[in-house]
Enzyme design. Structure first.
Site, PDB file in Angstrom:
ATOM      1  N   CYS A  74       0.825  -1.212   0.000  1.00 46.71           N
ATOM      2  CA  CYS A  74       0.000   0.000   0.000  1.00 46.71           C
ATOM      3  C   CYS A  74       0.861   1.264   0.000  1.00 46.71           C
ATOM      4  CB  CYS A  74      -0.910   0.005   1.216  1.00 46.71           C
ATOM      5  SG  CYS A  74      -1.941   1.480   1.347  1.00 46.71           S
ATOM      6  N   CYS A  80      -1.641   5.531   7.122  1.00 45.73           N
ATOM      7  CA  CYS A  80      -2.935   4.916   7.386  1.00 45.73           C
ATOM      8  C   CYS A  80      -2.809   4.020   8.615  1.00 45.73           C
ATOM      9  CB  CYS A  80      -3.392   4.104   6.173  1.00 45.73           C
ATOM     10  SG  CYS A  80      -4.940   3.219   6.421  1.00 45.73           S
ATOM     11  N   CYS A  83      -3.752  -2.166   8.489  1.00 44.20           N
ATOM     12  CA  CYS A  83      -2.796  -3.059   7.800  1.00 44.20           C
ATOM     13  C   CYS A  83      -1.352  -2.836   8.246  1.00 44.20           C
ATOM     14  CB  CYS A  83      -2.908  -2.885   6.290  1.00 44.20           C
ATOM     15  SG  CYS A  83      -4.563  -3.148   5.628  1.00 44.20           S
ATOM     16  N   CYS A 179      -6.355   1.631  -2.181  1.00 46.63           N
ATOM     17  CA  CYS A 179      -6.503   0.705  -1.056  1.00 46.63           C
ATOM     18  C   CYS A 179      -6.664  -0.691  -1.624  1.00 46.63           C
ATOM     19  CB  CYS A 179      -7.715   1.081  -0.201  1.00 46.63           C
ATOM     20  SG  CYS A 179      -8.028  -0.070   1.167  1.00 46.63           S
ATOM     21  N   GLN A 302     -20.069 -10.626   8.217  1.00 46.70           N
ATOM     22  CA  GLN A 302     -18.620 -10.772   8.355  1.00 46.70           C
ATOM     23  C   GLN A 302     -17.924 -10.208   7.115  1.00 46.70           C
ATOM     24  OE1 GLN A 302     -16.646 -11.660  10.746  1.00 46.70           O
ATOM     25  NE2 GLN A 302     -17.796 -12.931  12.172  1.00 46.70           N
ATOM     26  N   TYR A 331     -25.763 -13.532  20.631  1.00 46.98           N
ATOM     27  CA  TYR A 331     -25.172 -12.455  19.829  1.00 46.98           C
ATOM     28  C   TYR A 331     -25.269 -12.843  18.352  1.00 46.98           C
ATOM     29  CZ  TYR A 331     -23.195 -11.847  24.513  1.00 46.98           C
ATOM     30  OH  TYR A 331     -23.026 -11.740  25.875  1.00 46.98           O
ATOM     31  N   GLU A 352     -30.088 -11.191  19.983  1.00 48.35           N
ATOM     32  CA  GLU A 352     -29.214 -10.100  19.517  1.00 48.35           C
ATOM     33  C   GLU A 352     -29.758  -8.776  20.037  1.00 48.35           C
ATOM     34  OE1 GLU A 352     -26.794  -7.423  17.903  1.00 48.35           O
ATOM     35  OE2 GLU A 352     -26.364  -9.575  17.791  1.00 48.35           O
ATOM     36  N   ASP A 401     -21.057 -15.710  20.146  1.00 45.37           N
ATOM     37  CA  ASP A 401     -20.116 -14.901  19.362  1.00 45.37           C
ATOM     38  C   ASP A 401     -20.240 -13.451  19.817  1.00 45.37           C
ATOM     39  OD1 ASP A 401     -18.419 -13.809  17.508  1.00 45.37           O
ATOM     40  OD2 ASP A 401     -19.594 -14.351  15.751  1.00 45.37           O
ATOM     41  N   CYS A 428     -13.628 -12.556  18.679  1.00 46.40           N
ATOM     42  CA  CYS A 428     -12.707 -11.687  17.941  1.00 46.40           C
ATOM     43  C   CYS A 428     -11.683 -11.057  18.877  1.00 46.40           C
ATOM     44  CB  CYS A 428     -13.483 -10.608  17.190  1.00 46.40           C
ATOM     45  SG  CYS A 428     -14.470  -9.527  18.258  1.00 46.40           S
TER      46      CYS A 428
END
Length: 472
Positions: A74, A80, A83, A179, A302, A331, A352, A401, A428
């Site tokens: 990139c 930025c 990443c 990007c 996702q 969730y 949820e 989740d 996550c």
């Protein structure tokens, strides 16, 4: 009193990676966190923050580059905030993510663990996202390199930009021209809108004064190539809005859902605002194992579609369904996992917080002819209680989740009361997952751990854990 000058550390080697995509080294029995480095780099460091147990620093000079370092693809790397691991080969990224899972589960979880399965890498390491959001600003971010190259700040173009927020600076936006997180269509769309708006004197949003016509834009793309563009306007100017939207439609006839929102609020969320259709439909369709999922402008899905399929297959496999089980999907979001496992369960109940997401979940069940799901909207700790379980039944399997903060202790207490045979915990954030595993350890033992990389070139990693009820 003058501020104490922070030291420069000379000729020190970077030894590891840490949270937030930073690298680390040790100096004077203290951990030092450094951005934009990889293990093996030898550098001079300027300390920027000093606490009793850690320091932060920036690189003053590279003395030697690591043989593990690779070239960032990139052109915005280093400015930025995303990443940050582009300069690490993907194999090394996976190795550090595997270690992150191991460290969190052992140091925070402090539970008995099986051998952790090798991390599942992403098939795509670039152009893997199905959604990107960009912000318009009437004063784009100007770096020190830009200032030096221009011969002074008075010579720098501080005009309009559209791109990503600079980390920890709400009113600073880096103008993005290229990007690689999504295929090139988003670059074409974003760069066209910027150029057209500047040529036609359309105002960009002032993030401090909270005014201006162009505020944000969201691009979605499906695996089948369908494109949704949502342009969010900061002012209600029907004539100019129509002119811009028509120009976009004429230039990009492949956009199947061209939508817009007028947002004059003090925050960027559009969840509470109506979305208008300028051209086409108000949704896209994603497909997974023959199931179709309707993705609207406000839907959560996702963002790495192909890797999400791998993640869901792991969750379904860990659930060990035979067709007889009552499954609670906590969730549930838009019900993707719930609908994905429904054909192998007797019934799936999804819960949820976001009402719009639950409506999407119900719609996705209807769309696929799935009639063994029930969905409920509300705060998890308020809905999932003993009365709920007594009314709807004791689950055989719970799939959970949660968001990055993990599960509330009240939710964990209710799960322990519900006493399912198996719990599949998708996370996550392995740190909060580890904390929750420790709380579940009284009644459950960890039987399998499968890390899954959803976000190449970042420090983020998903982890799926199977827990089974301890035998009495």
């Amino acid at each position: 009193m003058s501020k104490k000058k922070l030291p420069i550390i000379e000729n020190i080697q970077i030894t590891g990676v840490a949270a937030e995509g930073k690298a680390l080294t040790r100096y004077d029995d203290c951990v030092v966190f450094v951005p934009w480095c990889v293990p093996g780099d030898v550098v001079d460091l300027q300390i920027t923050k000093k606490k009793h147990n850690y320091m932060e620093a920036r690189v003053e000079r590279f003395l030697k580059y690591s043989d593990k370092r690779t070239e960032a693809r990139c052109p915005h790397f280093g400015e930025c905030g995303g990443c940050k691991w582009q300069i690490l080969p993907y194999e090394e990224q996976l190795r550090y993510k595997q270690q992150q899972i191991t460290d969190n589960l052992t140091r925070i979880g402090k539970v008995e663990l099986p051998e952790i399965l090798p991390i599942m890498g992403s098939e795509r390491v670039y152009e893997y996202r199905n959604k990107l959001e960009f912000t318009f600003s009437d004063k784009k971010w100007v770096s020190w390199d830009d200032i030096h190259a221009a011969g002074g700040i008075e010579n720098v173009d501080k005009g309009h930009g559209v791109g990503f927020h600079i980390t920890n600076c709400f009113d600073k936006v880096l103008d993005i021209t290229e990007c690689h997180l999504m295929d090139d269509v988003q670059n074409q769309i974003r760069n066209f809108i910027r150029e057209y708006a500047i040529q036609n004197d359309f105002s960009f949003f002032d993030l401090r004064q909270q005014n201006g016509l162009l505020r944000t834009m969201i691009v979605r793309r499906t695996e089948r190539g369908e494109i949704m563009l949502i342009v969010v306007f900061g002012e209600d100017d029907p004539q100019r809005m129509r002119v811009l939207l028509e120009a976009i439609h004429q230039r990009f006839d492949m956009i199947s859902a061209l939508l817009y929102v007028v947002n004059t609020k003090a925050n960027d969320t559009i969840q509470d605002l109506p979305v208008e259709v300028y051209y086409g439909q108000d949704y896209l369709l994603e497909e997974m194992e023959g199931l179709q999922f309707k993705v609207g402008p406000k839907s959560f899905y996702q963002t790495n579609t192909k890797q999400a399929y791998e993640l869901y297959k792991v969750a379904r496999s860990f659930a060990g369904l035979t067709g007889k089980e009552l499954v609670y999907d906590l969730y549930t979001g838009t019900g993707t996992i719930a609908n994905f496992v429904a054909q192998k369960a007797r019934q799936v109940i999804g819960i949820e917080y976001v009402p719009e997401a639950i409506e999407d979940a119900k719609e996705n069940s209807r769309l696929n002819g799935i009639d063994n799901t029930l969905f409920f909207a509300g705060d998890m700790k308020d809905i999932l209680n003993r009365d709920f379980i007594n009314k709807y039944g004791q689950p055989d399997v719970i799939i959970t989740d949660p968001p990055r903060a993990g599960m509330h202790e009240d939710v964990i207490d209710t799960i322990l009361f519900a006493a399912p045979q198996r719990i599949v915990y998708v996370s996550c954030n392995p740190a909060t997952q580890a904390r929750d595993l420790n709380l579940l350890d009284t009644d459950y033992v960890v039987k399998a751990v499968q890390p899954v990389d959803m976000f190449p070139h970042t420090q983020h990693v998903e982890n799926v854990v199977l827990l089974e009820r301890r035998k009495a």
